[in-house]
Design a protein around this motif. Structure first.
Motif, PDB file in Angstrom:
ATOM      1  N   LEU A 200       0.794  -1.227   0.000  1.00  0.00           N
ATOM      2  CA  LEU A 200       0.000   0.000   0.000  1.00  0.00           C
ATOM      3  C   LEU A 200       0.826   1.276   0.000  1.00  0.00           C
ATOM      4  O   LEU A 200       0.274   2.362   0.160  1.00  0.00           O
ATOM      5  N   THR A 201       2.117   1.169  -0.174  1.00  0.00           N
ATOM      6  CA  THR A 201       2.986   2.328   0.055  1.00  0.00           C
ATOM      7  C   THR A 201       2.602   3.545  -0.771  1.00  0.00           C
ATOM      8  O   THR A 201       2.769   4.675  -0.325  1.00  0.00           O
ATOM      9  N   SER A 202       2.080   3.365  -1.972  1.00  0.00           N
ATOM     10  CA  SER A 202       1.730   4.515  -2.808  1.00  0.00           C
ATOM     11  C   SER A 202       0.474   5.229  -2.330  1.00  0.00           C
ATOM     12  O   SER A 202       0.157   6.318  -2.806  1.00  0.00           O
ATOM     13  N   ARG A 203      -0.234   4.628  -1.377  1.00  0.00           N
ATOM     14  CA  ARG A 203      -1.511   5.188  -0.917  1.00  0.00           C
ATOM     15  C   ARG A 203      -1.518   5.463   0.581  1.00  0.00           C
ATOM     16  O   ARG A 203      -2.568   5.549   1.202  1.00  0.00           O
ATOM     17  N   VAL A 204      -0.317   5.603   1.149  1.00  0.00           N
ATOM     18  CA  VAL A 204      -0.201   5.735   2.604  1.00  0.00           C
ATOM     19  C   VAL A 204       0.385   7.085   3.002  1.00  0.00           C
ATOM     20  O   VAL A 204       1.440   7.490   2.512  1.00  0.00           O
ATOM     21  N   ARG A 205      -0.296   7.769   3.886  1.00  0.00           N
ATOM     22  CA  ARG A 205       0.200   9.007   4.484  1.00  0.00           C
ATOM     23  C   ARG A 205       0.926   8.668   5.783  1.00  0.00           C
ATOM     24  O   ARG A 205       0.488   7.800   6.530  1.00  0.00           O
ATOM     25  N   ALA A 206       2.043   9.331   6.032  1.00  0.00           N
ATOM     26  CA  ALA A 206       2.831   9.088   7.239  1.00  0.00           C
ATOM     27  C   ALA A 206       2.452  10.087   8.332  1.00  0.00           C
ATOM     28  O   ALA A 206       2.489  11.294   8.107  1.00  0.00           O
ATOM     29  N   PHE A 207       2.082   9.578   9.479  1.00  0.00           N
ATOM     30  CA  PHE A 207       1.834  10.404  10.657  1.00  0.00           C
ATOM     31  C   PHE A 207       3.024  10.203  11.589  1.00  0.00           C
ATOM     32  O   PHE A 207       3.198   9.123  12.168  1.00  0.00           O
ATOM     33  N   ILE A 208       3.873  11.209  11.700  1.00  0.00           N
ATOM     34  CA  ILE A 208       5.111  11.065  12.456  1.00  0.00           C
ATOM     35  C   ILE A 208       4.856  11.299  13.941  1.00  0.00           C
ATOM     36  O   ILE A 208       4.338  12.337  14.345  1.00  0.00           O
ATOM     37  N   ILE A 209       5.234  10.318  14.746  1.00  0.00           N
ATOM     38  CA  ILE A 209       5.121  10.407  16.201  1.00  0.00           C
ATOM     39  C   ILE A 209       6.492  10.795  16.740  1.00  0.00           C
ATOM     40  O   ILE A 209       7.447  10.021  16.652  1.00  0.00           O
ATOM     41  N   ASN A 210       6.598  11.992  17.260  1.00  0.00           N
ATOM     42  CA  ASN A 210       7.892  12.510  17.687  1.00  0.00           C
ATOM     43  C   ASN A 210       8.291  12.070  19.085  1.00  0.00           C
ATOM     44  O   ASN A 210       9.450  12.240  19.484  1.00  0.00           O
ATOM     45  N   GLU A 211       7.359  11.531  19.835  1.00  0.00           N
ATOM     46  CA  GLU A 211       7.673  11.049  21.170  1.00  0.00           C
ATOM     47  C   GLU A 211       8.117   9.582  21.114  1.00  0.00           C
ATOM     48  O   GLU A 211       7.999   8.916  20.083  1.00  0.00           O
ATOM     49  N   ASP A 212       8.606   9.077  22.236  1.00  0.00           N
ATOM     50  CA  ASP A 212       9.098   7.706  22.289  1.00  0.00           C
ATOM     51  C   ASP A 212       7.960   6.692  22.183  1.00  0.00           C
ATOM     52  O   ASP A 212       6.832   6.941  22.624  1.00  0.00           O
TER      53      ASP A 212
END
Length: 242
Positions: A200-212
């Protein structure tokens, strides 16, 4: 919106700790458990329906959930006589989310420090991708994790536990997705990281979690989580901003 909460794992690498206690309800200090974290997070996000998969010590998990006073959540259970794997669970229960605009998958053996599920849901709504995956930077290089490569906010590649993976971000065990992603699964698929995310990589948005992010898959990781979770409690649940 509905949620799959993965609770079926045996936790075999934890040895005697999980012989009588499921991994997701091992005490982390001050009465906190990984399962308690996710139930509170789900409740706070106003998610009304949760499907919990069970295998190892199912009655202990059902009893624990029953004591949490979750008046606003309808909890359903699916018992796996034989472990189906995370993707297998989704495929076997795909009708559970049929007709939903989106659903959530969360691994109950992972704690995300200062995480608010509502933010991830809102991020998913804003960008309108088929899937939004929670990713974080793994600070412990000896921890095997699915590695993602991200460009312009999208996940462009994903490799499960490969030394030559291109990315630097690990999957945090949570995603939001439209039910159409389940069309990428079949009777042979067993693992989300191995069989779903790479497709699914072409259809996936990344939500970056900056905490541990902490999981408790081994005794070392469990102790690391206890040092943090036991001292902090469930701080993310005390914040009201979205």
């Amino acid at each position: 919106m509905k949620c799959f909460l993965m609770c079926a794992g045996k936790g075999e690498r934890l040895g005697q700790l999980t012989e009588k206690t499921p991994k997701c309800i091992i005490d982390l200090g001050n009465g906190n458990t990984m399962l308690k974290f996710w139930l509170k997070m789900i409740e706070r996000a106003h998610i009304k329906d949760v499907l919990v998969n069970l295998h190892h010590l199912p009655n202990e998990i059902i009893g624990y959930i029953g004591k949490q006073g979750l008046n606003s959540i309808r909890v359903a259970y699916t018992h796996e006589e034989k472990l189906l794997g995370s993707a297998g669970t989704l495929y076997a229960n795909r009708d559970y989310v049929k007709g939903e605009w989106a659903f959530i998958v969360a691994y109950s053996d992972t704690w995300l420090r200062d995480f608010d599920l509502r933010r991830m849901i809102n991020y998913h709504k804003k960008h309108g991708e088929t899937m939004t995956v929670g990713l974080y930077r793994e600070k412990y290089s000896n921890v095997a994790a699915g590695i993602a490569e991200v460009k312009d906010g999208r996940m462009v590649s994903f490799s499960e536990k490969k030394a030559d993976a291109k990315g630097q971000l690990a999957w945090a065990g949570v995603f939001v997705a439209h039910p159409v992603v389940l069309n990428y699964l079949d009777e042979t698929t067993t693992d989300i990281a191995l069989h779903l995310l790479p497709r699914l990589t072409s259809r996936v948005r990344a939500f970056i979690i900056n905490e541990d992010v902490y999981d408790i898959g081994t005794p070392e990781r469990l102790e690391r989580a206890r040092l943090v979770v036991g001292g902090l409690g469930l701080k993310a649940l005390e914040k009201e901003e979205v």
